[in-house]
Design an enzyme around this catalytic site. Structure first.
Site, short mmCIF file in Angstrom:
data_model
loop_
_atom_site.label_atom_id
_atom_site.label_comp_id
_atom_site.label_asym_id
_atom_site.label_seq_id
_atom_site.Cartn_x
_atom_site.Cartn_y
_atom_site.Cartn_z
N HIS A 1 35.60 -12.94 6.34
CA HIS A 1 35.75 -11.95 5.28
C HIS A 1 36.48 -10.75 5.85
O HIS A 1 36.28 -10.38 7.00
CB HIS A 1 34.37 -11.49 4.75
CG HIS A 1 34.47 -10.24 3.93
ND1 HIS A 1 34.81 -10.27 2.59
CD2 HIS A 1 34.35 -8.93 4.26
CE1 HIS A 1 34.86 -9.01 2.14
NE2 HIS A 1 34.59 -8.19 3.13
N GLU B 1 32.09 -1.07 2.70
CA GLU B 1 31.59 -2.20 3.50
C GLU B 1 31.23 -1.78 4.92
O GLU B 1 30.25 -2.26 5.49
CB GLU B 1 32.64 -3.32 3.51
CG GLU B 1 32.80 -3.94 2.12
CD GLU B 1 33.92 -4.98 2.03
OE1 GLU B 1 34.61 -5.22 3.05
OE2 GLU B 1 34.09 -5.54 0.94
N TYR C 1 28.69 -9.13 -2.40
CA TYR C 1 29.50 -9.96 -3.31
C TYR C 1 29.17 -9.69 -4.79
O TYR C 1 29.36 -10.56 -5.64
CB TYR C 1 29.32 -11.44 -2.97
CG TYR C 1 30.14 -11.85 -1.75
CD1 TYR C 1 31.53 -11.69 -1.74
CD2 TYR C 1 29.53 -12.42 -0.63
CE1 TYR C 1 32.28 -12.06 -0.63
CE2 TYR C 1 30.29 -12.80 0.48
CZ TYR C 1 31.66 -12.62 0.46
OH TYR C 1 32.42 -12.99 1.56
N ASN D 1 35.29 -20.57 4.33
CA ASN D 1 36.63 -20.15 4.77
C ASN D 1 36.61 -19.15 5.92
O ASN D 1 37.51 -18.34 6.08
CB ASN D 1 37.43 -19.62 3.58
CG ASN D 1 36.75 -18.44 2.92
OD1 ASN D 1 35.68 -18.00 3.37
ND2 ASN D 1 37.35 -17.90 1.89
N LYS E 1 32.15 -15.55 9.26
CA LYS E 1 31.13 -16.15 8.40
C LYS E 1 30.33 -17.24 9.14
O LYS E 1 30.73 -17.68 10.22
CB LYS E 1 31.81 -16.73 7.14
CG LYS E 1 32.42 -15.64 6.23
CD LYS E 1 33.05 -16.26 4.99
CE LYS E 1 33.55 -15.19 4.02
NZ LYS E 1 34.12 -15.79 2.79
P1 IDP Z 1 38.55 -13.38 -0.23
O1 IDP Z 1 37.42 -13.68 0.72
O2 IDP Z 1 39.84 -14.04 0.21
O3 IDP Z 1 38.69 -11.91 -0.50
P2 IDP Z 1 37.35 -13.61 -2.88
O4 IDP Z 1 38.10 -14.03 -4.11
O5 IDP Z 1 36.95 -12.18 -2.77
O6 IDP Z 1 38.20 -14.09 -1.60
O7 IDP Z 1 36.03 -14.54 -2.80
C1 IDP Z 1 34.99 -14.23 -1.92
C2 IDP Z 1 34.53 -15.51 -1.28
O8 IDP Z 1 33.96 -16.37 -2.27
C3 IDP Z 1 35.64 -16.35 -0.66
O9 IDP Z 1 36.01 -15.90 0.64
C4 IDP Z 1 35.03 -17.72 -0.66
O10 IDP Z 1 34.10 -17.89 0.42
C5 IDP Z 1 34.25 -17.74 -1.98
N1 IDP Z 1 35.07 -18.26 -3.09
C6 IDP Z 1 36.03 -17.62 -3.77
N2 IDP Z 1 36.55 -18.39 -4.75
C7 IDP Z 1 35.88 -19.57 -4.68
C8 IDP Z 1 35.96 -20.80 -5.44
O11 IDP Z 1 36.76 -20.95 -6.38
N3 IDP Z 1 35.11 -21.79 -5.05
C9 IDP Z 1 34.24 -21.66 -4.03
N4 IDP Z 1 34.12 -20.51 -3.30
C10 IDP Z 1 34.93 -19.49 -3.63
MG MG Z 2 37.44 -10.58 -1.54
#
Ligand code: IDP
Ligand code: MG
Length: 156
Positions: free
Chosen positions: A115, A126, A49, A112, A9
């Protein structure tokens, strides 16, 4: 052999972590079959997303993912999807275990670093979303004979 889609990312790119992150997958034995740097368009981010549309973090997530270049990887290997997800760690950096990518480099819930596809269905969609057929490269990885035990014919 399974394939999966990984995105370093914008925070991973800007923090100089591209090499470290890709190196971890290489060292694990996963084969890189596609790789490019790109800027994710608004439309592409929304498509990628779509399952999070309407959630409180959605608008910020789209801004984040379109806010700088990313590196996308197509990886191949035994259980590549699950193995990659475990290497990424929990979604929130402050909750991710040390030793994982997010647990070693992250503290944020949104920024974070990485992905990874979370199921075979997601991986297929994807990979097709980010790579054209000609961008995925088929080749024998020299190290594969020592990453896997091929003595029975199939990789073990
Ligand atoms: P993942 O990337 O671990 O699969 P997902 O739940 O699919 O997690 O969420 C996609 C992305 O959205 C996350 O990687 C993160 O960047 C963002 N995200 C998810 N939940 C939150 C939140 O509660 N606050 C802020 N950003 C979030
Ligand atoms: Mg996810």
């Amino acid at each position: 052999m399974q394939q999966t889609l990984i995105i370093v990312k914008p925070d991973g790119v800007q923090r100089g972590l591209i090499g470290n992150i890709i190196g971890r997958f290489e060292r694990r034995g996963l084969q890189i079959i596609g790789m490019k740097m790109m800027r994710i368009s608004h439309v592409l981010a929304q498509e990628h997303y779509a399952m999070h549309k309407g959630k409180p973090f959605y608008d910020g997530l789209i801004r984040f993912m379109t806010g700088g270049p990313v590196v996308v990887l197509a990886l191949q290997g035994n259980n590549a999807i699950d193995v990659s997800r475990k290497m990424m760690g929990a979604t929130f950096g402050f909750k991710a275990e040390p030793g994982t990518i997010r647990g070693d480099f992250g503290l944020s819930s949104s920024f974070n670093l990485i992905h990874g596809s979370d199921s075979p269905e997601a991986a297929a969609a994807e990979l097709a979303r980010f790579f054209s057929r000609t961008e995925l490269v088929e080749y024998k990885l020299a190290s594969s004979d020592w990453v896997y035990d091929f003595s029975g014919g199939q990789p073990q």
